[in-house]
Scaffold this motif. Structure first.
Motif, PDB file in Angstrom:
ATOM      1  N   MET A 158       0.841  -1.209   0.000  1.00 39.76           N
ATOM      2  CA  MET A 158       0.000   0.000   0.000  1.00 39.76           C
ATOM      3  C   MET A 158       0.874   1.257   0.000  1.00 39.76           C
ATOM      4  O   MET A 158       0.604   2.214  -0.723  1.00 39.76           O
ATOM      5  N   LEU A 159       1.933   1.234   0.835  1.00 39.27           N
ATOM      6  CA  LEU A 159       2.824   2.400   0.859  1.00 39.27           C
ATOM      7  C   LEU A 159       3.464   2.579  -0.516  1.00 39.27           C
ATOM      8  O   LEU A 159       3.502   3.688  -1.067  1.00 39.27           O
ATOM      9  N   ASN A 160       3.961   1.469  -1.091  1.00 37.26           N
ATOM     10  CA  ASN A 160       4.594   1.554  -2.410  1.00 37.26           C
ATOM     11  C   ASN A 160       3.631   2.092  -3.468  1.00 37.26           C
ATOM     12  O   ASN A 160       3.994   2.937  -4.282  1.00 37.26           O
ATOM     13  N   LEU A 161       2.414   1.589  -3.403  1.00 40.22           N
ATOM     14  CA  LEU A 161       1.385   2.013  -4.352  1.00 40.22           C
ATOM     15  C   LEU A 161       1.139   3.524  -4.234  1.00 40.22           C
ATOM     16  O   LEU A 161       1.027   4.238  -5.235  1.00 40.22           O
ATOM     17  N   MET A 162       1.082   4.009  -3.000  1.00 44.46           N
ATOM     18  CA  MET A 162       0.843   5.443  -2.792  1.00 44.46           C
ATOM     19  C   MET A 162       2.029   6.267  -3.293  1.00 44.46           C
ATOM     20  O   MET A 162       1.848   7.349  -3.839  1.00 44.46           O
ATOM     21  N   VAL A 163       3.229   5.740  -3.105  1.00 45.73           N
ATOM     22  CA  VAL A 163       4.415   6.473  -3.575  1.00 45.73           C
ATOM     23  C   VAL A 163       4.426   6.491  -5.110  1.00 45.73           C
ATOM     24  O   VAL A 163       4.596   7.549  -5.729  1.00 45.73           O
ATOM     25  N   GLU A 164       4.184   5.320  -5.717  1.00 44.23           N
ATOM     26  CA  GLU A 164       4.162   5.263  -7.188  1.00 44.23           C
ATOM     27  C   GLU A 164       3.069   6.158  -7.763  1.00 44.23           C
ATOM     28  O   GLU A 164       3.264   6.791  -8.799  1.00 44.23           O
ATOM     29  N   GLY A 165       1.941   6.221  -7.104  1.00 46.45           N
ATOM     30  CA  GLY A 165       0.816   7.009  -7.607  1.00 46.45           C
ATOM     31  C   GLY A 165       0.936   8.500  -7.322  1.00 46.45           C
ATOM     32  O   GLY A 165       0.058   9.279  -7.687  1.00 46.45           O
ATOM     33  N   GLY A 166       1.989   8.902  -6.588  1.00 42.18           N
ATOM     34  CA  GLY A 166       2.179  10.326  -6.311  1.00 42.18           C
ATOM     35  C   GLY A 166       1.425  10.828  -5.089  1.00 42.18           C
ATOM     36  O   GLY A 166       1.448  12.013  -4.771  1.00 42.18           O
ATOM     37  N   THR A 167       0.751   9.933  -4.369  1.00 38.80           N
ATOM     38  CA  THR A 167       0.033  10.346  -3.159  1.00 38.80           C
ATOM     39  C   THR A 167       1.004  10.590  -2.005  1.00 38.80           C
ATOM     40  O   THR A 167       0.824  11.500  -1.201  1.00 38.80           O
ATOM     41  N   ALA A 168       2.029   9.726  -1.936  1.00 38.44           N
ATOM     42  CA  ALA A 168       2.936   9.748  -0.783  1.00 38.44           C
ATOM     43  C   ALA A 168       4.370   9.894  -1.237  1.00 38.44           C
ATOM     44  O   ALA A 168       4.706   9.627  -2.396  1.00 38.44           O
ATOM     45  N   GLN A 169       5.221  10.344  -0.330  1.00 37.91           N
ATOM     46  CA  GLN A 169       6.658  10.278  -0.573  1.00 37.91           C
ATOM     47  C   GLN A 169       7.333   9.640   0.632  1.00 37.91           C
ATOM     48  O   GLN A 169       6.891   9.816   1.770  1.00 37.91           O
ATOM     49  N   TRP A 170       8.396   8.888   0.344  1.00 38.19           N
ATOM     50  CA  TRP A 170       9.160   8.295   1.436  1.00 38.19           C
ATOM     51  C   TRP A 170       9.894   9.387   2.188  1.00 38.19           C
ATOM     52  O   TRP A 170      10.416  10.324   1.596  1.00 38.19           O
ATOM     53  N   LEU A 171       9.967   9.248   3.504  1.00 38.75           N
ATOM     54  CA  LEU A 171      10.843  10.110   4.292  1.00 38.75           C
ATOM     55  C   LEU A 171      12.223   9.452   4.304  1.00 38.75           C
ATOM     56  O   LEU A 171      12.360   8.273   3.966  1.00 38.75           O
TER      57      LEU A 171
END
Ligand code: GTP
Ligand code: SPV
Ligand code: MN
Length: 600
Positions: A41-54
């Motif tokens: 889920m985290l990876n999906l959000m990062v790939e989709g532009g919703t999230a960024q890794w700290l």
């Protein structure tokens, strides 16, 4: 459908099918609750532009998410209780006829998941299998919701195992309300800002939420289920669902007490629940920071569980002085929403420790410098962190049997009028104090910051039925529990002097008040009568090591009879809204208060 074999619960499978037909997602995924699933889920959000890794050396395995600027808090004016009779929702809730609401919702939900994956999240509010816990299933098209539900509740296979082939669950349907056309790319934070509906059907135990991806609007186990729906279940079944933290307090002699406290949103629950006491030898451990479900056990006492598994805490103001244990809880494996980003990949918010950085990315995703006059983090920016990461989590915090509650505190944010602490004379008086609670509005909900409003038992935005019937339920619980009921207190950490300075240092220093509270429970500390309740004497409050002049103490504890007569008038006006539903015992309490004030 991914993971279809996880369940053979016929009703659940039929319901999944029904929602699929309605919302027409591209895919269906049943959550198993695994670590890999969370990472996906985290990876999906990062790939989709919703999230960024700290940065891994700052906040390992943690992400930062900026919401749409129009989707940052609960929306109370878009929150509805849908029951047959308007009077059962009561004057404090937005009411809609269930059928009328479904007529509004169904066209909105039709095709609403097009282009997205529909996630099915079986979750348990409370330790899986606990006699106080209840199960829900949330259907959502938001990976942000799936990830947050992983931290905030118990999800996946163990829950489906308890549910078996025909177990009861509360169906919760959530969509961000932003279907995608063929080939269209999703917004980073999809939502339907103009068209939000957070709706509850207490007679059929359903929740339908449209258009918002944020916190209490979208993580449906939390306020929608654990408070609005659960409060109606609790009334029917004789238990309590409350907006309360639960803490365990151990004295230097090793005596353990459990305290629950209802403060409105952003009024200090998380801070009190995991504080480091400043008074020597005392220990506070956290059982829960937001919600308590309480039931009587055979010994006649009220036992509470924390139905959640994580903290969805207010970030601004959190630092190593105010709440070191929250800072430690969010060091890793956490989700940050609407905080700012430092140049070295860490999070930042107003009043966090250290110097204000020369440059940040603010919660809108823009460059930020200290001279710009804007807040870098949204005032309702939040961290989601696993409760198990809290250094002072009570060893028995997830005991399925719950913990016995000794004292209940009410409290709000009051710059004037309300003293630091007082004790109710009995349960009925305590119920009156809770019913008449008022607090200044915070950023946890949209609109009206700072405005004083009645917020009975901190439940104004969260009660699923008529507030006056809820007060009646409190009185009935007291009748059942008798002398075994917790003692009730009212606290206020937020009183200010004429210059606008806090009169009370708060945070870890609140342990002094907790000490007085538990000593009162054991009949040890002194109190003096006042028209509004029993007040601690300066000698009875442990103020050792605090620089508290008599003048400041008097200002902090002042009960001004003429000011309070005015308050009593406002309570009377407020109570009048409830007509004949108002329990006679509360009218009697109000009359007695007025008489005491007039005699003062
Ligand atoms: P929700 O999660 O919205 O239900 O809020 P909450 O009740 O858990 O509130 P929280 O503990 O997150 O505190 C909200 C704000 O109040 C933060 O900015 C805190 O710094 C501030 N606060 C908490 N305790 C105290 C206190 O004892 N004194 C003062 N002055 N501020 C406090
Ligand atoms: C509150 O507002 O009381 C919260 C945050 O605890 S939310 O989950 O958005 O309700
Ligand atoms: Mn809350």
């Amino acid at each position: 459908m991914t993971n279809a074999t996880l369940t053979n619960h016929k009703k659940l499978l039929a319901w999944i099918d029904e929602i699929k037909e309605l919302t027409t997602p591209d895919d269906i995924y049943i959550a198993d609750g695994s670590k890999e699933e969370y990472q996906n889920m985290l990876n999906l959000m990062v790939e989709g532009g919703t999230a960024q890794w700290l940065a891994e050396d700052k906040k390992p395995n943690s992400v930062l998410i900026f919401s749409d600027p129009a989707d940052v808090a609960r929306v109370e004016d878009r929150t509805f209780i849908c029951c047959e009779k308007e009077e059962n929702a009561g004057p404090t809730n937005n009411w809609k006829d269930p059928k009328e609401m479904k007529d509004i919702l169904m066209p909105l939900f039709k095709g609403c998941m097009k282009g997205r994956t529909m996630y099915v999240i079986p979750f348990s509010m409370g330790p899986v299998g606990s006699p106080i816990a209840h199960i829900g299933v949330e259907i959502t098209d938001s990976p942000y919701v799936v990830a947050n539900m992983h931290l905030m509740t118990r999800v996946g296979k163990p829950v489906l195992d308890v549910l078996g082939e025909d177990g009861e669950y509360v169906p919760c349907v959530h969509t961000v309300g932003a279907p995608l056309a063929e080939g269209e790319k999703s917004a980073a934070w999809p939502c339907n800002a103009e068209n939000k509906y957070i709706t509850h059907f207490p007679e059929t135990n359903e929740i339908w939420s449209f258009g918002s991806g944020y916190g209490g609007n979208a993580l449906l186990g939390k306020k929608c289920f654990a408070l609005r729906i659960a409060s109606t279940m609790a009334k029917r079944e004789g238990w309590m669902a409350e907006h309360m933290l639960i803490l365990k307090l151990t004295s230097p002699e090793g005596v353990e007490k459990y305290v629950a406290a209802a403060f409105p949103s952003a009024c200090g629950k998380t801070n009190l629940a995991m504080m480091n006491p400043t008074i020597p030898g005392w220990k506070v451990e956290c059982v829960g920071d937001d919600i308590a479900w309480m039931k009587f056990k055979e010994d006649g006492r009220l036992y509470a569980i924390n139905p959640e598994a994580g903290f969805f805490g207010v970030a601004p103001g959190t630092n190593y002085h105010s709440n070191p244990n929250a800072m430690e809880s969010l060091k890793a494996n956490s989700i940050f929403t609407n905080v700012a980003l430092t140049d070295d990949g860490d999070v930042w918010w107003e009043d966090i420790d250290g110097d204000v950085p020369a440059h940040l990315i603010d919660w809108n995703g823009n460059d930020w410098t200290p001279d710009g006059g804007k807040k870098a983090a949204h005032p309702n920016a939040r961290f989601t962190a696993p409760a198990a990461q809290c250094p002072v989590i009570a060893p028995n915090w997830a005991d399925p049997e719950g913990v016995p509650i000794d004292a209940i505190l009410f409290g709000g944010r009051r710059a004037t009028t309300q003293p630091l602490a007082l004790e109710a004379s009995n349960w009925e008086h305590g119920t009156f104090l809770g019913a008449a609670m008022a607090s200044e509005k915070t950023a946890a909900a949209a609109g009206g910051l700072g405005e004083l409003r009645f917020d009975p038992m901190a439940m104004l935005p969260f009660i699923g039925y008529n507030m006056a019937d809820y007060w009646g339920h409190w009185l009935e619980m007291g009748d059942k529990g008798g002398d075994n009921m917790p003692k009730v207190f009212y606290v206020n950490w937020f009183r200010k002097d004429e210059e606008g300075k806090w009169l009370w240092p708060g945070f870890g220093e609140n342990s002094r008040v907790l000490k007085w509270v538990v000593e009162r429970c054991d009949g040890k500390a002194d109190a003096v009568d006042s028209p509004i309740g029993k007040l601690p004497t300066k000698e009875a409050m442990d103020l050792a090591g605090l620089d508290m002049s008599d003048k400041d103490w008097d200002s902090l504890m002042k009960v001004d009879a003429s000011e309070w007569l005015d308050v009593a008038g406002k309570i009377e006006e407020y109570f009048a809204k409830f007509g004949d539903k108002l329990p006679a015992r509360l009218t009697k309490q109000l009359e007695a208060l007025k008489a005491r004030l007039e005699a003062a």
